[in-house]
Write a protein that holds these residues in place. Structure first.
Motif, PDB file in Angstrom:
ATOM      1  N   MET A   1       0.832  -1.187   0.000  1.00  0.00           N
ATOM      2  CA  MET A   1       0.000   0.000   0.000  1.00  0.00           C
ATOM      3  C   MET A   1       0.876   1.250   0.000  1.00  0.00           C
ATOM      4  O   MET A   1       1.934   1.261   0.601  1.00  0.00           O
ATOM      5  CB  MET A   1      -0.908   0.007   1.223  1.00  0.00           C
ATOM      6  CG  MET A   1      -2.063  -0.942   1.096  1.00  0.00           C
ATOM      7  SD  MET A   1      -3.300  -0.643   2.352  1.00  0.00           S
ATOM      8  CE  MET A   1      -3.236  -2.201   3.195  1.00  0.00           C
ATOM      9  N   LEU A   2       0.404   2.262  -0.672  1.00  0.00           N
ATOM     10  CA  LEU A   2       1.092   3.552  -0.724  1.00  0.00           C
ATOM     11  C   LEU A   2       0.300   4.497   0.158  1.00  0.00           C
ATOM     12  O   LEU A   2      -0.897   4.699  -0.055  1.00  0.00           O
ATOM     13  CB  LEU A   2       1.128   4.069  -2.162  1.00  0.00           C
ATOM     14  CG  LEU A   2       1.682   3.090  -3.196  1.00  0.00           C
ATOM     15  CD1 LEU A   2       1.442   3.602  -4.602  1.00  0.00           C
ATOM     16  CD2 LEU A   2       3.148   2.849  -2.953  1.00  0.00           C
ATOM     17  N   THR A   3       0.958   5.092   1.142  1.00  0.00           N
ATOM     18  CA  THR A   3       0.244   5.893   2.137  1.00  0.00           C
ATOM     19  C   THR A   3       0.812   7.295   2.221  1.00  0.00           C
ATOM     20  O   THR A   3       2.021   7.488   2.258  1.00  0.00           O
ATOM     21  CB  THR A   3       0.330   5.217   3.524  1.00  0.00           C
ATOM     22  OG1 THR A   3      -0.168   3.872   3.406  1.00  0.00           O
ATOM     23  CG2 THR A   3      -0.488   5.960   4.550  1.00  0.00           C
ATOM     24  N   GLY A   4      -0.098   8.268   2.256  1.00  0.00           N
ATOM     25  CA  GLY A   4       0.253   9.665   2.448  1.00  0.00           C
ATOM     26  C   GLY A   4      -0.340  10.168   3.746  1.00  0.00           C
ATOM     27  O   GLY A   4      -0.606   9.381   4.661  1.00  0.00           O
ATOM     28  N   ASP A   5      -0.575  11.459   3.837  1.00  0.00           N
ATOM     29  CA  ASP A   5      -1.171  12.046   5.039  1.00  0.00           C
ATOM     30  C   ASP A   5      -2.694  11.924   5.047  1.00  0.00           C
ATOM     31  O   ASP A   5      -3.312  11.877   6.104  1.00  0.00           O
ATOM     32  CB  ASP A   5      -0.799  13.530   5.154  1.00  0.00           C
ATOM     33  CG  ASP A   5       0.695  13.730   5.358  1.00  0.00           C
ATOM     34  OD1 ASP A   5       1.335  12.858   5.987  1.00  0.00           O
ATOM     35  OD2 ASP A   5       1.218  14.759   4.885  1.00  0.00           O
TER      36      ASP A   5
END
Length: 175
Positions: A1-5
């Protein structure tokens, strides 16, 4: 998974089919997309599980909010070719109450970072309708630049619209 804010990008699941079908049949969501013929919910759901798995050539990821794990849209990198180092980006936020909250901007940054870092792409391009000002602002904010236009390509509300070609090169992604 690619996670940001604000969001995480994750593989689409068969259970996402109902939301995806709803978005694809919402005229506001699909306003600037090429239309296809309507598909029944049952057929869409049945065929959803048979979609090709993610690969170098085509990666489809759901956009999910971190605050409540809600699926709100999807992002696609397609047509990736190692010989050219290029791919095409498509994105939409299907949940209209999530428009204008920065989710799309962060999702574009995340998928572009993934494309440049993990897929070793050099160039990501996209096409956007000339009157889709909100999308153009998002793409410019991330670093995309206009390269050209295809004149009178998309007909909406009795008018023809240009499609704008925009691209982002490795090293141009803005945080």
């Amino acid at each position: 998974m690619l996670t940001g804010d604000l969001v995480r990008l994750r593989p689409m699941e068969p259970s996402d089919a109902a939301a995806h079908h709803r978005w694809n049949h919402d005229p506001d969501v699909m306003q600037w997309f090429a239309h296809s013929y309507p598909v029944s919910r049952e057929r869409f759901v049945d065929e959803y599980a048979d979609r090709p798995k993610n690969s170098y050539e085509r990666t489809v990821l759901g956009i999910e909010t971190l605050a409540d794990d809600r699926l709100i849209g999807l992002v696609v990198l397609s047509g990736a070719e190692p010989e050219t180092g290029g791919a095409e980006l498509d994105i939409y936020i299907g949940e209209k109450d999530c428009w204008g909250n920065g989710y799309g901007t962060e999702a574009v940054r995340l998928i572009c970072r993934y494309g440049f870092d993990a897929l070793r792409l050099h160039r990501i391009e996209l096409w956007v309708a000339d009157e889709n000002a909100a999308a153009i602002r998002v793409y410019q904010k991330v670093g995309f630049v206009e390269e050209g236009r295809a004149r009178d390509t998309l007909r909406r509300n009795g008018r023809w619209h240009d499609m704008v070609l925009m691209s982002l090169l490795e090293g141009e992604l803005k945080d």
